[in-house]
Write an enzyme that holds these catalytic residues in place. Structure first.
Site, mmCIF file in Angstrom:
data_model
loop_
_atom_site.group_PDB
_atom_site.id
_atom_site.type_symbol
_atom_site.label_atom_id
_atom_site.label_comp_id
_atom_site.label_asym_id
_atom_site.label_seq_id
_atom_site.Cartn_x
_atom_site.Cartn_y
_atom_site.Cartn_z
ATOM 1 C CB SER A 1 -0.900 0.003 1.239
ATOM 2 O OG SER A 1 -0.107 0.190 2.397
ATOM 3 C CG ASP B 1 -3.301 -3.260 -2.030
ATOM 4 O OD1 ASP B 1 -4.120 -3.567 -2.925
ATOM 5 O OD2 ASP B 1 -3.525 -3.417 -0.818
ATOM 6 C CG ASP C 1 -8.825 2.151 -5.667
ATOM 7 O OD1 ASP C 1 -9.837 2.424 -6.351
ATOM 8 O OD2 ASP C 1 -8.884 1.815 -4.469
ATOM 9 C CD GLU D 1 -11.576 -0.827 -5.802
ATOM 10 O OE1 GLU D 1 -10.428 -1.141 -5.423
ATOM 11 O OE2 GLU D 1 -12.446 -0.361 -5.052
ATOM 12 N N GLY E 1 -10.583 -5.504 6.090
ATOM 13 C CA GLY E 1 -10.548 -5.698 7.546
ATOM 14 C C GLY E 1 -11.469 -6.838 7.967
ATOM 15 C CG HIS F 1 -9.215 -5.700 -3.328
ATOM 16 N ND1 HIS F 1 -8.171 -4.883 -2.979
ATOM 17 C CD2 HIS F 1 -9.110 -5.894 -4.661
ATOM 18 C CE1 HIS F 1 -7.471 -4.581 -4.066
ATOM 19 N NE2 HIS F 1 -8.020 -5.182 -5.103
ATOM 20 C CG ASN G 1 -5.730 -8.141 -3.102
ATOM 21 O OD1 ASN G 1 -5.355 -8.932 -3.954
ATOM 22 N ND2 ASN G 1 -5.797 -6.844 -3.316
HETATM 23 O O1 G3H Z 1 -5.858 -4.637 -0.806
HETATM 24 C C1 G3H Z 1 -5.676 -5.461 0.110
HETATM 25 C C2 G3H Z 1 -6.760 -6.195 0.653
HETATM 26 O O2 G3H Z 1 -7.910 -6.102 -0.061
HETATM 27 C C3 G3H Z 1 -6.676 -6.935 1.907
HETATM 28 O O3 G3H Z 1 -7.870 -6.952 2.645
HETATM 29 O O4 G3H Z 1 -7.026 -6.650 4.946
HETATM 30 O O5 G3H Z 1 -9.298 -7.477 4.525
HETATM 31 O O6 G3H Z 1 -7.358 -8.924 4.065
HETATM 32 P P1 G3H Z 1 -7.885 -7.528 4.121
HETATM 33 ZN ZN ZN Z 2 -7.920 -4.003 -1.116
#
Ligand code: G3H
Ligand code: ZN
Length: 287
Positions: free
Chosen positions: A49, A84, A105, A135, A178, A207, A229
């Site tokens: 990120s 990311d 994104d 996205e 999350g 994601h 992800n």
């Molecule tokens: O871009 C990264 C993710 O979409 C990770 O998602 O933290 O819910 O596993 P997460």
């Molecule tokens: Zn993500």
């Protein structure tokens, strides 16, 4: 050597499995993920990120670290280093720094602006053999300051973006960054099927891979998801293992305060989490 994500995802669509993108935060994270990929003969995508990029000292630092590990740890499985949820400027910076893959994104822009900016990034990235993720719709929740509304992607808009020549498409289908709330409605498979139908063989990206039940992951893969992800789940595993070490007072015994010892349980916990995901996603022995 780093590779673009294009070929590994094309193979994943054909073989009906998904390649994991695991986000990195530091040296331990990177080493744990690369070693696990090698041990399981699995392709892998390292996600960075913009926040984690700053934390680690900048994109060139990361490129140097990852390339160094690939060489000195004898990592021979395909590895892509991927930005990311990148902004337009962030995408340009990682392309310059030596990343092999980039997500632009543009989901918070109008679809017209998302299309025009994605198109520009594709031209710049493709000239260097770098793969591009775009996205459409939005991923709910928050990740590293990127907040999403959770809007379900429109299949026609997905097709417009896919037709630009991207290599992978992230579409909002009820997924959330999350931890998932108790009352989460689950993934919207009708939307996913319609997006798959509109975009044909485009590798779709799921994601918010943390905490999605196994049956939903498998169904998503059967409907065209080829990249998943995962970020929070590795962080939770690392935090739990580290807390146990400290709470057991091991940092106070002998040389237990050595950072190489304090960080070891968390390192092993990341490895176990990544291995579990690679098995679930079906990418083991697909390198
Ligand atoms: O871009 C990264 C993710 O979409 C990770 O998602 O933290 O819910 O596993 P997460
Ligand atoms: Zn993500």
């Amino acid at each position: 050597m780093l590779v673009s994500a294009k070929e590994m995802l094309k193979k994943a669509v054909e073989g009906q499995y998904a390649v994991g993108q695991f986000n990195i935060n530091n040296l331990e994270w990177t080493k744990a993920i690369l070693l696990t990929a090698q041990e399981n003969n699995s392709p892998v995508i390292l996600g960075v990120s913009e926040g984690a990029g700053k934390y680690m000292g900048g994109y060139k630092t990361i490129v140097g670290m990852v390339n160094g590990m690939i060489e000195e740890l004898n990592i021979t499985v395909p590895v892509a280093l991927h930005l990311d949820h990148g902004s337009y400027d962030g995408a340009l910076k990682v392309i310059e720094a030596g990343f092999s893959s980039v997500m632009f994104d543009g989901s918070h822009y109008s679809i017209e602006e998302n299309i025009s900016k994605t198109k520009e990034i594709i031209e710049i990235a493709n000239a260097k053999g770098i793969s591009v993720e775009a996205e459409v719709g939005s991923i709910g929740g928050e990740e590293d300051g990127v907040v999403g509304s959770g809007e379900i992607a429109d299949p026609a808009e997905c097709k417009s973006i896919a037709d630009l020549g991207i290599d992978m498409l992230a579409a909002g289908i009820g997924n959330i960054h999350g931890k998932y709330p108790e009352n989460w409605a689950g993934l919207n498979f009708d939307a996913l099927a319609a997006i798959k139908d509109a975009t044909k063989d485009m590798p779709l990206v799921l994601h918010g891979g943390t905490g999605i039940p196994e049956d939903m992951i498998k169904k998503a893969i059967s409907l065209g998801v080829a990249k998943i992800n995962v970020n929070t789940e590795c962080q939770l595993a690392f935090a739990k293992a580290t807390r146990e070490y400290i709470e057991a007072g091991k940092d106070l015994e002998g040389k237990g305060f050595d950072p190489r010892k304090i960080l070891a349980p968390g390192f092993e916990a990341i490895k176990a989490t990544v291995k579990e995901k690679m098995e679930l996603f079906g990418s083991v022995n697909k390198a």
